[in-house]
Design an enzyme around this catalytic site. Structure first.
Site, PDB file in Angstrom:
ATOM      1  N   HIS A   1       0.829  -1.206   0.000  1.00  0.00           N
ATOM      2  CA  HIS A   1       0.000   0.000   0.000  1.00  0.00           C
ATOM      3  C   HIS A   1       0.866   1.260   0.000  1.00  0.00           C
ATOM      4  O   HIS A   1       0.547   2.249  -0.673  1.00  0.00           O
ATOM      5  CB  HIS A   1      -0.912   0.010   1.224  1.00  0.00           C
ATOM      6  CG  HIS A   1      -1.898  -1.117   1.255  1.00  0.00           C
ATOM      7  ND1 HIS A   1      -3.253  -0.935   1.104  1.00  0.00           N
ATOM      8  CD2 HIS A   1      -1.730  -2.457   1.429  1.00  0.00           C
ATOM      9  CE1 HIS A   1      -3.874  -2.089   1.178  1.00  0.00           C
ATOM     10  NE2 HIS A   1      -2.966  -3.031   1.385  1.00  0.00           N
TER      11      HIS A   1
ATOM     12  N   ASP B   1      -5.922   5.730   1.928  1.00  0.00           N
ATOM     13  CA  ASP B   1      -6.014   4.355   1.445  1.00  0.00           C
ATOM     14  C   ASP B   1      -7.439   3.830   1.593  1.00  0.00           C
ATOM     15  O   ASP B   1      -8.180   4.227   2.491  1.00  0.00           O
ATOM     16  CB  ASP B   1      -5.049   3.465   2.229  1.00  0.00           C
ATOM     17  CG  ASP B   1      -4.924   2.074   1.638  1.00  0.00           C
ATOM     18  OD1 ASP B   1      -5.814   1.235   1.918  1.00  0.00           O
ATOM     19  OD2 ASP B   1      -3.968   1.823   0.894  1.00  0.00           O
TER      20      ASP B   1
ATOM     21  N   THR C   1      -5.493   0.480  -3.676  1.00  0.00           N
ATOM     22  CA  THR C   1      -4.219   0.103  -4.295  1.00  0.00           C
ATOM     23  C   THR C   1      -4.212  -1.292  -4.901  1.00  0.00           C
ATOM     24  O   THR C   1      -3.156  -1.775  -5.300  1.00  0.00           O
ATOM     25  CB  THR C   1      -3.082   0.219  -3.262  1.00  0.00           C
ATOM     26  OG1 THR C   1      -3.393  -0.601  -2.131  1.00  0.00           O
ATOM     27  CG2 THR C   1      -2.907   1.650  -2.811  1.00  0.00           C
TER      28      THR C   1
ATOM     29  N   ALA D   1      14.891  -7.074  -3.294  1.00  0.00           N
ATOM     30  CA  ALA D   1      15.470  -6.698  -4.581  1.00  0.00           C
ATOM     31  C   ALA D   1      14.779  -5.454  -5.140  1.00  0.00           C
ATOM     32  O   ALA D   1      13.607  -5.197  -4.834  1.00  0.00           O
ATOM     33  CB  ALA D   1      15.329  -7.845  -5.581  1.00  0.00           C
TER      34      ALA D   1
ATOM     35  N   GLN E   1      12.751  -4.540  -7.508  1.00  0.00           N
ATOM     36  CA  GLN E   1      11.948  -5.395  -8.380  1.00  0.00           C
ATOM     37  C   GLN E   1      11.670  -4.802  -9.758  1.00  0.00           C
ATOM     38  O   GLN E   1      11.732  -5.513 -10.757  1.00  0.00           O
ATOM     39  CB  GLN E   1      10.634  -5.757  -7.693  1.00  0.00           C
ATOM     40  CG  GLN E   1       9.748  -6.693  -8.527  1.00  0.00           C
ATOM     41  CD  GLN E   1       8.686  -7.339  -7.703  1.00  0.00           C
ATOM     42  OE1 GLN E   1       8.973  -8.213  -6.884  1.00  0.00           O
ATOM     43  NE2 GLN E   1       7.435  -6.938  -7.893  1.00  0.00           N
TER      44      GLN E   1
ATOM     45  N   SER F   1       3.148  -6.321  -8.056  1.00  0.00           N
ATOM     46  CA  SER F   1       3.982  -7.254  -8.811  1.00  0.00           C
ATOM     47  C   SER F   1       3.351  -7.612 -10.150  1.00  0.00           C
ATOM     48  O   SER F   1       4.035  -7.717 -11.168  1.00  0.00           O
ATOM     49  CB  SER F   1       4.222  -8.529  -8.000  1.00  0.00           C
ATOM     50  OG  SER F   1       4.995  -8.260  -6.853  1.00  0.00           O
TER      51      SER F   1
ATOM     52  N   ALA G   1      -5.603 -12.241   0.247  1.00  0.00           N
ATOM     53  CA  ALA G   1      -6.193 -10.966  -0.190  1.00  0.00           C
ATOM     54  C   ALA G   1      -6.669 -11.047  -1.635  1.00  0.00           C
ATOM     55  O   ALA G   1      -7.472 -11.915  -1.990  1.00  0.00           O
ATOM     56  CB  ALA G   1      -5.197  -9.830   0.038  1.00  0.00           C
ATOM     57  N   ASP G   2      -6.147 -10.170  -2.496  1.00  0.00           N
ATOM     58  CA  ASP G   2      -6.586 -10.097  -3.893  1.00  0.00           C
ATOM     59  C   ASP G   2      -5.870 -11.084  -4.801  1.00  0.00           C
ATOM     60  O   ASP G   2      -6.176 -11.166  -5.992  1.00  0.00           O
ATOM     61  CB  ASP G   2      -6.364  -8.678  -4.428  1.00  0.00           C
ATOM     62  CG  ASP G   2      -4.892  -8.252  -4.375  1.00  0.00           C
ATOM     63  OD1 ASP G   2      -4.150  -8.756  -3.504  1.00  0.00           O
ATOM     64  OD2 ASP G   2      -4.490  -7.399  -5.181  1.00  0.00           O
TER      65      ASP G   2
END
Length: 406
Positions: A19, A109, A131, A344, A346, A366, A384-385
């Site tokens: 988030h 949020d 988000t 990392a 990403q 991601s 979650a999603d």
């Protein structure tokens, strides 16, 4: 002539990595557009986040004691502590700004909707930034329909391939296993389930809704959401928008939005790898695994014979399950063709020409980053999603495979 004051926006993220990251990018974009920005961190996260000199950072309590882990199943404690403790503190904070720097707008949020009550009480316009994906937002919005149709609740893992036909726009797509993880709660009065249903409907009271998605990706679902949120703004993928606006002048002191210190040694390792040869593995900031699951993935990566870059967070393994010796064949195989880091960069990793695939938890950040980088995904959704995201990856967008189907 009186000089026109610069509008001052306060941004309130939910205090979790997935988030904070997009909210901070939104803050940078708004700062570039000429807004004065205050970014409100929790006390717990403040020291972990690299500050940007273009933003003003302030802190507020999340209502939990300092030694609370704020991870795994206990993360849900923040849902309720922020409503009880943070809400009145938030009101006091807004009233504390000096007269020459009043807060003229709030972006909160989507699961911090207590801010709507405070903002409307003080006469401050407020927008909500949700988000995650539009498809997950719509599934949450349809939970009352799912209950009415008898699709919820369901017991355990019985008949997880049973079709779900009561989510408009997804009638031929979803099965039980594809619903967001909160839909697996057996008790319809469960406080977490009730929390997400309440938050999803409550955000319609805000002046507008911002989503980190784009019409070409989720237009059919957005057409269902639109009537419930007339002021709907799709500004994603926000990480790409920020890079585009910055162009070649990207500041070197910009915050990366990460609560973990990035190990950039992996970028040098990637330079020595052939084109599209590396499998990048990361399960995000919240997913935890057992030692057996870790070893199973590890054996799979080593036995694949392919180079791999694996993000293994310090808290990735659940509880004290991480103790024990590592088999010699795993250590040897990793030394030969693997690279393991704690965290990392990403976006840079996925954009690197050596990366040819992404084994992911299917978190929304991601997923978007992988789509934009053109890297196919192997999805291992957990919470979650992630379950519904992975279904869309495999069956709608066709840019990956869903391991929960295997």
């Amino acid at each position: 002539m009186k000089q026109r004051s610069v509008p001052h926006l306060l941004l309130l993220p939910f205090p979790a990595q997935g988030h904070i990251n997009p909210m901070l990018k939104l803050a940078e974009l708004l700062s570039q557009a000429g807004f004065s920005i205050t970014f409100l961190n929790t006390d717990h996260n403040h020291e972990r986040l690299t500050a940007s000199p273009r933003l003003r950072f302030q802190t507020i309590s999340d209502g939990l004691p300092p030694d609370h882990p704020r991870s795994g199943p206990l993360l849900q404690d923040i849902f309720f502590s922020t409503q009880l403790v943070t809400k009145p503190l938030f009101r006091d904070l807004l009233l504390s700004f000096p007269q020459d720097l009043p807060v003229t707008g709030i972006i909160a949020d989507g699961i911090m909707s207590f801010a709507i009550d405070v903002a409307q009480d003080l006469g401050i316009p407020i927008f909500i930034f949700r988000t995650f994906s539009a498809c997950c937002l719509w599934a949450y919005r349809c939970i009352p329909k799912l209950i009415e149709a008898g699709d919820l609740p369901f017991e355990g893992h019985d008949d997880m391939d049973r079709p779900i036909k009561s989510v408009p726009g997804m009638e031929t797509l979803l099965r039980r296993r594809d619903l967001p993880s909160i839909c697996r709660l057996k008790d319809l009065e469960n406080p977490v389930l009730q929390f997400f249903v309440y938050e999803t409907f409550n955000i319609a009271r805000a002046s507008g809704l911002i989503l980190n998605t784009f019409d070409d990706l989720e237009a059919p679902i957005l057409s269902h959401i639109g009537p419930h949120f007339p002021q709907l703004y799709t500004i994603g993928p926000i990480h790409t928008l920020l890079k585009t606006r910055q162009g070649d002048t990207q500041p070197t002191d910009a915050s990366n939005g990460s609560l973990w210190e990035e190990d950039r040694s992996c970028m040098a390792w990637l330079e020595s790898r052939p084109f599209k040869s590396v499998l990048y593995v990361s399960f995000g900031s919240l997913v935890v695994v057992t030692r057996d699951e870790l070893l199973e993935f590890w054996y799979g990566l080593v036995n694949s014979g392919k180079p791999f870059l694996w993000v293994v967070r310090q808290d990735l393994i659940a509880g004290n399950d991480g103790k024990g010796e590592i088999p010699a064949e795993l250590e040897g195989g990793t030394k030969e063709r693997g690279c393991m880091v704690g965290w990392a960069p990403q976006e840079e990793v996925l954009a690197h020409p050596a990366v040819g695939g992404f084994l992911t938890h299917s978190g929304w950040n991601s997923t978007l980053e992988s789509i934009i980088a053109g890297v196919p995904m192997i999805c291992w959704p957990q919470l979650a999603d992630q379950q519904i995201n992975s279904r869309f990856v495999s069956e709608v967008w066709r840019n990956g495979i869903d391991m929960k189907d295997r």
